[in-house]
Design a protein around this motif. Structure first.
Motif, PDB file in Angstrom:
ATOM      1  N   PHE A 197       0.843  -1.192   0.000  1.00 52.08           N
ATOM      2  CA  PHE A 197       0.000   0.000   0.000  1.00 52.08           C
ATOM      3  C   PHE A 197       0.881   1.247   0.000  1.00 52.08           C
ATOM      4  N   TYR A 198       0.523   2.219  -0.847  1.00 53.23           N
ATOM      5  CA  TYR A 198       1.345   3.438  -0.930  1.00 53.23           C
ATOM      6  C   TYR A 198       0.453   4.680  -0.939  1.00 53.23           C
ATOM      7  N   GLY A 199       1.099   5.836  -0.946  1.00 54.94           N
ATOM      8  CA  GLY A 199       0.358   7.100  -0.974  1.00 54.94           C
ATOM      9  C   GLY A 199      -0.468   7.262   0.286  1.00 54.94           C
ATOM     10  N   ALA A 200      -1.684   7.774   0.130  1.00 58.65           N
ATOM     11  CA  ALA A 200      -2.561   8.005   1.287  1.00 58.65           C
ATOM     12  C   ALA A 200      -3.035   6.696   1.912  1.00 58.65           C
ATOM     13  N   ALA A 201      -2.844   5.566   1.209  1.00 54.92           N
ATOM     14  CA  ALA A 201      -3.251   4.260   1.748  1.00 54.92           C
ATOM     15  C   ALA A 201      -2.092   3.534   2.422  1.00 54.92           C
ATOM     16  N   ALA A 202      -0.911   4.155   2.448  1.00 57.12           N
ATOM     17  CA  ALA A 202       0.276   3.488   3.008  1.00 57.12           C
ATOM     18  C   ALA A 202       0.041   3.074   4.455  1.00 57.12           C
ATOM     19  N   ALA A 203       0.500   1.866   4.785  1.00 59.07           N
ATOM     20  CA  ALA A 203       0.365   1.354   6.153  1.00 59.07           C
ATOM     21  C   ALA A 203       1.600   1.710   6.979  1.00 59.07           C
ATOM     22  N   ARG A 204       2.648   2.168   6.291  1.00 58.58           N
ATOM     23  CA  ARG A 204       3.901   2.516   6.976  1.00 58.58           C
ATOM     24  C   ARG A 204       4.490   3.774   6.332  1.00 58.58           C
ATOM     25  N   PRO A 205       5.159   4.619   7.140  1.00 55.72           N
ATOM     26  CA  PRO A 205       5.695   5.877   6.587  1.00 55.72           C
ATOM     27  C   PRO A 205       6.735   5.682   5.490  1.00 55.72           C
ATOM     28  N   ASP A 206       7.462   4.557   5.508  1.00 53.60           N
ATOM     29  CA  ASP A 206       8.487   4.353   4.483  1.00 53.60           C
ATOM     30  C   ASP A 206       7.905   3.831   3.168  1.00 53.60           C
ATOM     31  N   ARG A 207       6.576   3.740   3.092  1.00 51.27           N
ATOM     32  CA  ARG A 207       5.940   3.276   1.857  1.00 51.27           C
ATOM     33  C   ARG A 207       4.995   4.314   1.243  1.00 51.27           C
ATOM     34  N   VAL A 208       5.070   5.538   1.730  1.00 52.87           N
ATOM     35  CA  VAL A 208       4.218   6.594   1.162  1.00 52.87           C
ATOM     36  C   VAL A 208       4.619   6.850  -0.290  1.00 52.87           C
ATOM     37  N   LEU A 209       5.926   6.920  -0.537  1.00 46.45           N
ATOM     38  CA  LEU A 209       6.425   7.216  -1.882  1.00 46.45           C
ATOM     39  C   LEU A 209       6.522   5.942  -2.710  1.00 46.45           C
ATOM     40  N   LEU A 210       5.947   6.003  -3.897  1.00 49.25           N
ATOM     41  CA  LEU A 210       5.933   4.846  -4.786  1.00 49.25           C
ATOM     42  C   LEU A 210       7.346   4.382  -5.135  1.00 49.25           C
ATOM     43  N   GLU A 211       8.258   5.346  -5.324  1.00 51.77           N
ATOM     44  CA  GLU A 211       9.626   4.953  -5.701  1.00 51.77           C
ATOM     45  C   GLU A 211      10.319   4.148  -4.609  1.00 51.77           C
ATOM     46  N   ASP A 212       9.938   4.372  -3.345  1.00 56.20           N
ATOM     47  CA  ASP A 212      10.513   3.579  -2.250  1.00 56.20           C
ATOM     48  C   ASP A 212       9.983   2.143  -2.282  1.00 56.20           C
ATOM     49  N   VAL A 213       8.702   2.007  -2.605  1.00 57.18           N
ATOM     50  CA  VAL A 213       8.092   0.669  -2.709  1.00 57.18           C
ATOM     51  C   VAL A 213       8.734  -0.109  -3.856  1.00 57.18           C
ATOM     52  N   ARG A 214       8.987   0.586  -4.964  1.00 58.50           N
ATOM     53  CA  ARG A 214       9.466  -0.087  -6.186  1.00 58.50           C
ATOM     54  C   ARG A 214      10.983  -0.226  -6.265  1.00 58.50           C
ATOM     55  N   ARG A 215      11.679   0.151  -5.224  1.00 56.18           N
ATOM     56  CA  ARG A 215      13.147   0.101  -5.250  1.00 56.18           C
ATOM     57  C   ARG A 215      13.644  -1.305  -5.599  1.00 56.18           C
ATOM     58  N   GLY A 216      14.513  -1.378  -6.577  1.00 56.42           N
ATOM     59  CA  GLY A 216      15.057  -2.676  -6.975  1.00 56.42           C
ATOM     60  C   GLY A 216      14.239  -3.381  -8.040  1.00 56.42           C
ATOM     61  N   GLN A 217      13.055  -2.823  -8.357  1.00 54.36           N
ATOM     62  CA  GLN A 217      12.146  -3.428  -9.341  1.00 54.36           C
ATOM     63  C   GLN A 217      11.770  -4.872  -8.954  1.00 54.36           C
ATOM     64  N   PHE A 218      11.083  -5.554  -9.854  1.00 56.67           N
ATOM     65  CA  PHE A 218      10.604  -6.917  -9.596  1.00 56.67           C
ATOM     66  C   PHE A 218      11.750  -7.839  -9.187  1.00 56.67           C
ATOM     67  N   GLU A 219      12.840  -7.775  -9.964  1.00 57.18           N
ATOM     68  CA  GLU A 219      13.941  -8.715  -9.727  1.00 57.18           C
ATOM     69  C   GLU A 219      14.584  -8.490  -8.363  1.00 57.18           C
ATOM     70  N   GLY A 220      14.812  -7.221  -8.009  1.00 60.74           N
ATOM     71  CA  GLY A 220      15.435  -6.915  -6.726  1.00 60.74           C
ATOM     72  C   GLY A 220      14.510  -7.165  -5.551  1.00 60.74           C
ATOM     73  N   LEU A 221      13.242  -6.787  -5.731  1.00 60.24           N
ATOM     74  CA  LEU A 221      12.274  -6.935  -4.642  1.00 60.24           C
ATOM     75  C   LEU A 221      11.973  -8.407  -4.366  1.00 60.24           C
ATOM     76  N   ARG A 222      11.986  -9.218  -5.419  1.00 54.88           N
ATOM     77  CA  ARG A 222      11.740 -10.668  -5.277  1.00 54.88           C
ATOM     78  C   ARG A 222      12.717 -11.286  -4.272  1.00 54.88           C
ATOM     79  N   ASP A 223      13.971 -10.855  -4.338  1.00 57.62           N
ATOM     80  CA  ASP A 223      14.984 -11.370  -3.405  1.00 57.62           C
ATOM     81  C   ASP A 223      14.894 -10.659  -2.059  1.00 57.62           C
ATOM     82  N   ALA A 224      14.734  -9.319  -2.092  1.00 58.00           N
ATOM     83  CA  ALA A 224      14.742  -8.527  -0.861  1.00 58.00           C
ATOM     84  C   ALA A 224      13.588  -8.908   0.069  1.00 58.00           C
ATOM     85  N   ALA A 225      12.415  -9.208  -0.505  1.00 56.40           N
ATOM     86  CA  ALA A 225      11.230  -9.532   0.310  1.00 56.40           C
ATOM     87  C   ALA A 225      11.466 -10.806   1.135  1.00 56.40           C
TER      88      ALA A 225
END
Length: 306
Positions: free
Chosen positions: A126-154
């Motif tokens: 969840f991002y923007g006004a629906a963000a559940a955490r302050p570090d996810r308000v900005l879309l670019e923070d959520v998308r950091r690393g793209q699919f390939e990077g996030l797949r491992d980071a998660a």
């Protein structure tokens, strides 16, 4: 929430070259009480953007069905992410048009996110006004690393796990960023020269994060052999479009390049439309009846038949 409210939803999908696939995704959004306002393929970014508007109940269902169809048709392991992306249905924002607040749209985003996970097994951030955490308000923070990077980071890092579902991303459809926001204007300016260095310098100077214009996000891309400054204007009231255009023109001169034409991706609100301004004149074939949201609501486009 007022059942008569009108909510806009502008889902972005990670497919911009296969028109048949995108048509199927758009067709899946045909729900009672929802109107199709715009959809386009962006082959340069391998991405497509759909604009829908309708009742709160209808718009949530349309968004969820679109995410499901995208998960079925788009395989991120074979898709080239020219534009940053984490999911087949990459971003699903809800925007208040009339009779609803940003907080109402955040509630709808949470509902949609839960349904996307339950029905299709695609985890959600969840991002923007629906963000559940302050570090996810900005879309670019959520998308950091793209699919390939996030797949491992998660899997490795608990702070990068989805808000709903997971921790692993969907094998081929990734994850969706579902949020609520105010109007955003997606505006791109093409340079006459294929000078990506100049485009990067203009994007760097104009973006808010670097002390440029308030509410402007910008990246530089090479599209069809031309350099382009691709912007999201998130607060057109504080930073009017004519000011964005004039600033790009000024920066282009400073970096020794010329602007050719500009384009709008999706729609703009009536309040942002300035009929006789240079920025509108520079958009080839601009038709206010087709590009101004409030006008398009009265004459929606036909759904693709599938």
């Amino acid at each position: 929430m007022n059942p008569e409210a009108i909510i806009e939803c502008v889902p972005n999908f990670s497919e911009g070259t296969d028109a048949a696939k995108v048509e199927k995704i758009v067709a899946a959004t045909q729900v009672e009480g929802v109107r199709l306002l715009d959809w386009s393929l962006d082959t340069a970014h391998n991405r497509s953007i759909v604009t829908l508007a309708g009742s709160p109940t209808g718009i949530v269902e349309a968004a969820v069905l679109a995410a499901g169809k995208a998960a079925e048709l788009i395989d991120l392991t074979t898709q080239n992410g020219v534009h940053p992306r984490i999911g087949a249905a990459d971003v699903i924002p809800f925007i208040p048009v009339s009779g609803a607040s940003l907080a109402d749209c955040a509630v709808l985003a949470r509902q949609a996110g839960l349904l996307i996970w339950r029905r299709y097994g695609v985890p959600v951030y969840f991002y923007g006004a629906a963000a559940a955490r302050p570090d996810r308000v900005l879309l670019e923070d959520v998308r950091r690393g793209q699919f390939e990077g996030l797949r491992d980071a998660a899997l490795r890092d608990a702070t990068r796990r989805p808000d709903i579902g997971g921790p692993e991303l969907h094998e081929t459809a990734g994850a969706s960023a579902v949020g609520a926001r105010s109007f955003l204007i997606a505006y791109s300016v093409h340079l006459q020269q294929p000078d990506i260095a100049a485009a990067r310098a203009i994007a760097r100077d104009i973006r808010a994060a670097n002390g440029g214009l308030h509410g402007v996000k910008a990246i530089a891309v090479l599209a069809n052999g031309r350099a382009q400054v691709s912007m999201n204007v998130t607060d057109f009231r504080l930073t009017p479009m004519r000011h964005v255009h004039a600033t790009v023109q000024h920066l282009a001169q400073r970096h020794g390049v010329l602007i050719e034409e500009a384009e709008l991706i999706g729609l703009i609100p009536e309040a942002a439309y300035e009929p006789d301004s240079d920025w509108v004149r520079q958009i080839s074939g601009f038709d206010p009846d087709g590009k101004v949201l409030e006008r398009r609501l009265h004459s929606p486009i036909a759904w693709p038949q599938h």
